[in-house]
Design an enzyme around this catalytic site. Sequence first.
Site, PDB file in Angstrom:
ATOM      1  N   SER A   1       0.844  -1.205   0.000  1.00  0.00           N
ATOM      2  CA  SER A   1       0.000   0.000   0.000  1.00  0.00           C
ATOM      3  C   SER A   1       0.876   1.250   0.000  1.00  0.00           C
ATOM      4  O   SER A   1       0.382   2.352  -0.226  1.00  0.00           O
ATOM      5  CB  SER A   1      -0.947  -0.003   1.206  1.00  0.00           C
ATOM      6  OG  SER A   1      -0.236  -0.285   2.400  1.00  0.00           O
TER       7      SER A   1
ATOM      8  N   ASP B   1       5.609  -6.949   2.409  1.00  0.00           N
ATOM      9  CA  ASP B   1       4.891  -7.442   1.235  1.00  0.00           C
ATOM     10  C   ASP B   1       5.838  -7.723   0.078  1.00  0.00           C
ATOM     11  O   ASP B   1       6.678  -6.870  -0.260  1.00  0.00           O
ATOM     12  CB  ASP B   1       3.880  -6.388   0.753  1.00  0.00           C
ATOM     13  CG  ASP B   1       2.478  -6.652   1.257  1.00  0.00           C
ATOM     14  OD1 ASP B   1       2.160  -7.809   1.586  1.00  0.00           O
ATOM     15  OD2 ASP B   1       1.692  -5.682   1.328  1.00  0.00           O
TER      16      ASP B   1
ATOM     17  N   LYS C   1       5.024 -11.341   3.117  1.00  0.00           N
ATOM     18  CA  LYS C   1       3.605 -11.612   2.871  1.00  0.00           C
ATOM     19  C   LYS C   1       3.376 -11.645   1.373  1.00  0.00           C
ATOM     20  O   LYS C   1       4.000 -10.879   0.634  1.00  0.00           O
ATOM     21  CB  LYS C   1       2.723 -10.540   3.517  1.00  0.00           C
ATOM     22  CG  LYS C   1       1.231 -10.699   3.201  1.00  0.00           C
ATOM     23  CD  LYS C   1       0.346  -9.851   4.099  1.00  0.00           C
ATOM     24  CE  LYS C   1       0.095  -8.452   3.643  1.00  0.00           C
ATOM     25  NZ  LYS C   1      -0.489  -8.285   2.295  1.00  0.00           N
TER      26      LYS C   1
ATOM     27  N   GLU D   1       0.094 -12.460  -1.765  1.00  0.00           N
ATOM     28  CA  GLU D   1      -1.346 -12.583  -2.007  1.00  0.00           C
ATOM     29  C   GLU D   1      -1.653 -13.839  -2.812  1.00  0.00           C
ATOM     30  O   GLU D   1      -0.933 -14.181  -3.747  1.00  0.00           O
ATOM     31  CB  GLU D   1      -1.849 -11.359  -2.785  1.00  0.00           C
ATOM     32  CG  GLU D   1      -1.712 -10.064  -2.021  1.00  0.00           C
ATOM     33  CD  GLU D   1      -2.216  -8.842  -2.793  1.00  0.00           C
ATOM     34  OE1 GLU D   1      -2.804  -9.002  -3.892  1.00  0.00           O
ATOM     35  OE2 GLU D   1      -2.012  -7.720  -2.300  1.00  0.00           O
TER      36      GLU D   1
ATOM     37  N   GLU E   1      -8.889 -10.000   3.800  1.00  0.00           N
ATOM     38  CA  GLU E   1      -9.285  -8.613   3.503  1.00  0.00           C
ATOM     39  C   GLU E   1     -10.670  -8.552   2.885  1.00  0.00           C
ATOM     40  O   GLU E   1     -10.969  -9.248   1.905  1.00  0.00           O
ATOM     41  CB  GLU E   1      -8.243  -7.982   2.555  1.00  0.00           C
ATOM     42  CG  GLU E   1      -8.576  -6.537   2.211  1.00  0.00           C
ATOM     43  CD  GLU E   1      -7.434  -5.757   1.587  1.00  0.00           C
ATOM     44  OE1 GLU E   1      -6.308  -6.287   1.480  1.00  0.00           O
ATOM     45  OE2 GLU E   1      -7.673  -4.584   1.202  1.00  0.00           O
TER      46      GLU E   1
HETATM   47  O1  KIV Z   1      -0.419  -3.474   1.611  1.00  0.00           O
HETATM   48  C1  KIV Z   1      -1.140  -3.417   2.624  1.00  0.00           C
HETATM   49  O2  KIV Z   1      -1.217  -2.398   3.314  1.00  0.00           O
HETATM   50  C2  KIV Z   1      -1.905  -4.613   2.987  1.00  0.00           C
HETATM   51  C3  KIV Z   1      -2.906  -4.457   4.082  1.00  0.00           C
HETATM   52  C4  KIV Z   1      -4.115  -3.774   3.586  1.00  0.00           C
HETATM   53  C5  KIV Z   1      -3.233  -5.764   4.700  1.00  0.00           C
HETATM   54  O3  KIV Z   1      -1.738  -5.631   2.404  1.00  0.00           O
END
Ligand code: KIV
Length: 271
Positions: free
Chosen positions: A52, A90, A120, A122, A189
């Site tokens: 994000s 991420d 993390k 997806e 989410e």
């Molecule tokens: O990138 C991010 O901020 C996220 C959250 C919304 C869980 O993946």
Amino acid sequence: MSIHKTVKKITTHVMHEMKLKGEKIAMLTAYDYSMARILDEAGIDVILVGDSASNVMAGFDTTLPITLDNMIYHAASVVRGVDRALIVVDLPFGTYQGNSREALASSIRIMKETGAAAVKLEGGEQVIESVERILSAGIPVMGHLGLTPQAIHKFGTYVVRAREEEEARKLMEDAKLLEKAGCFALVLEKIPARLAEEVTASVKIPVIGIGAGPKTDGQVLVLHDMLGINQEFSPRFLRRYHNLYAEIRGAVQNYINDVRTFQFPNEKEQY
Ligand code: KIV
């Protein structure tokens, strides 16, 4: 951070214990040293260096453009500000899908160049080979199901996911698959609260929700949204704890006014 610091660090193991004890896990995003330091001192359990950052730091419309180098820069800055929280980073779009060797190489770069504790990514079944390969190197992986912003062009909208039975069934399957593969936690989410509750009860790993109701093991929000820095995003699930946009704008206006009216600096603010 120094190994001599005595704070009890949050680890993936601690998160697991928190689930067992029914203690809620508080997670927020951060992308820079100064904010990460404030979050850590406030006692946050997990900091997500989310992609994000592509939206709230870089101003892009989606999370797709952010690069691995960008994420490494943000994550290394966050790590320098944190003593206690678990830091998860991420994997950005295009660095793990469809090629598990690239997924591992991307994750190794994140671990080596940032000092973070986990990555993390997806998706469920379609990324399971990547998950397994990353885990084989001893790198903890957090899964992310439901609304997966990196797939925005496939879905075309950010509406609530898995309302239909078939999609809900698939999400439950994917959650179990990610758990079986060895993920240490899951983010869910923007899915119905009832489904999130069922998934949370069906897996032993901690489940962190965003727009997924109150029955998950923890909650996560994007920092800029919950502080009210970003005013452009107002989904129903978002609780704004402050209006920092207005606060910062007000402070900047006061400064401009002081400069223009010769009130800054005053006699004490000079040498
Ligand atoms: O990138 C991010 O901020 C996220 C959250 C919304 C869980 O993946």
